[in-house]
Scaffold this motif. Structure first.
Motif, mmCIF file in Angstrom:
data_model
loop_
_atom_site.group_PDB
_atom_site.id
_atom_site.type_symbol
_atom_site.label_atom_id
_atom_site.label_comp_id
_atom_site.label_asym_id
_atom_site.label_seq_id
_atom_site.Cartn_x
_atom_site.Cartn_y
_atom_site.Cartn_z
ATOM 1 N N PRO A 116 -19.021 5.108 -6.240
ATOM 2 C CA PRO A 116 -19.052 4.253 -5.052
ATOM 3 C C PRO A 116 -18.161 3.011 -5.096
ATOM 4 O O PRO A 116 -18.026 2.315 -4.098
ATOM 5 C CB PRO A 116 -20.522 3.833 -4.979
ATOM 6 N N ARG B 172 -22.968 0.402 -0.555
ATOM 7 C CA ARG B 172 -21.896 1.322 -0.984
ATOM 8 C C ARG B 172 -22.427 2.535 -1.751
ATOM 9 O O ARG B 172 -21.870 3.624 -1.654
ATOM 10 C CB ARG B 172 -20.833 0.589 -1.784
ATOM 11 N N LYS B 173 -23.516 2.376 -2.485
ATOM 12 C CA LYS B 173 -24.072 3.509 -3.223
ATOM 13 C C LYS B 173 -24.701 4.520 -2.265
ATOM 14 O O LYS B 173 -24.524 5.721 -2.426
ATOM 15 C CB LYS B 173 -25.078 3.029 -4.268
ATOM 16 N N SER C 164 -21.863 6.221 -0.467
ATOM 17 C CA SER C 164 -21.277 7.219 -1.361
ATOM 18 C C SER C 164 -22.125 8.489 -1.414
ATOM 19 O O SER C 164 -21.602 9.605 -1.318
ATOM 20 C CB SER C 164 -21.134 6.618 -2.768
ATOM 21 N N ASP C 165 -23.431 8.321 -1.546
ATOM 22 C CA ASP C 165 -24.335 9.480 -1.599
ATOM 23 C C ASP C 165 -24.310 10.278 -0.292
ATOM 24 O O ASP C 165 -24.289 11.511 -0.311
ATOM 25 C CB ASP C 165 -25.770 9.037 -1.909
#
Length: 190
Positions: free
Chosen positions: A90, A160-161, A164-165
């Motif tokens: 991410p 952001r994580k 990203s996922d």
């Protein structure tokens, strides 16, 4: 935009299809032909050995991205032989997360025109494959097909994580595995 990553060749179909600046590992600058080409295309390079380089690249994303010019990243962080989509990193999604910038996604796959040269070995570039040997074999192929499936929506997420996922799941859902050595099963059309 994010995409899965199968080969150094990924930039060609994506470059032909969308306006964007690619982010690539700094080692590419020294490659024969491709190093020169990436400089001409104006790629942003990241030194993956330096963790602090992520901040520099995120600042470059901020100063480069416009309404007319996007950024294209391969968040898997490495190319694969196309069996699956690896988890996304991410770190380079910080700018779109902080600024609520919608992120598009695309999924790549390849098919060889030569049944004796499976795409997983002759187009995808992964593991310890020698770049020059691989590129020479690729040049000798009678041809191949690159398929890009663009996502149907753009994703916004302030984390952001989580972003990203979400993007990883969407890319993975559209992914068609690349033909592997010994495989006689044809790819379905997209």
């Amino acid at each position: 935009m994010v995409s899965n990553h199968l080969s150094y060749m990924d930039v060609v179909p994506l470059w032909l299809a969308v306006d964007g600046t690619f982010i690539a590992k700094s080692e590419i600058k020294s490659w024969p032909f491709f190093g020169w080409g990436t400089k001409i295309l104006g790629m942003i390079f990241i030194d993956r050995a330096l963790k602090r380089d992520v901040q520099r690249v995120n600042n470059m994303i901020k100063s480069t991205i416009t309404e007319d010019q996007g950024i294209i990243i391969f968040p898997e962080g490495t190319s694969t032989k196309g069996e699956t989509v690896l988890p996304f990193h991410p770190s380079l999604l910080e700018y779109p997360a902080q600024h609520n910038v919608p992120v598009s996604y695309a999924t790549l796959t390849y098919q060889s025109f030569d049944p004796n040269k499976p795409a997983s070995e002759y187009i995808c570039w992964w593991g310890g494959m020698s770049f020059l040997d691989h590129f020479w074999e690729l040049l000798k192929m009678p041809g191949f097909k690159a398929d890009i499936t663009f996502g149907s929506k753009r994703i916004v997420n302030a984390d952001r994580k989580q972003l990203s996922d979400q993007l990883h799941q969407l890319v993975k859902a559209n992914f068609q595995p690349v033909e592997q050595a010994g495989s006689t099963k044809p790819m379905k059309s997209v």
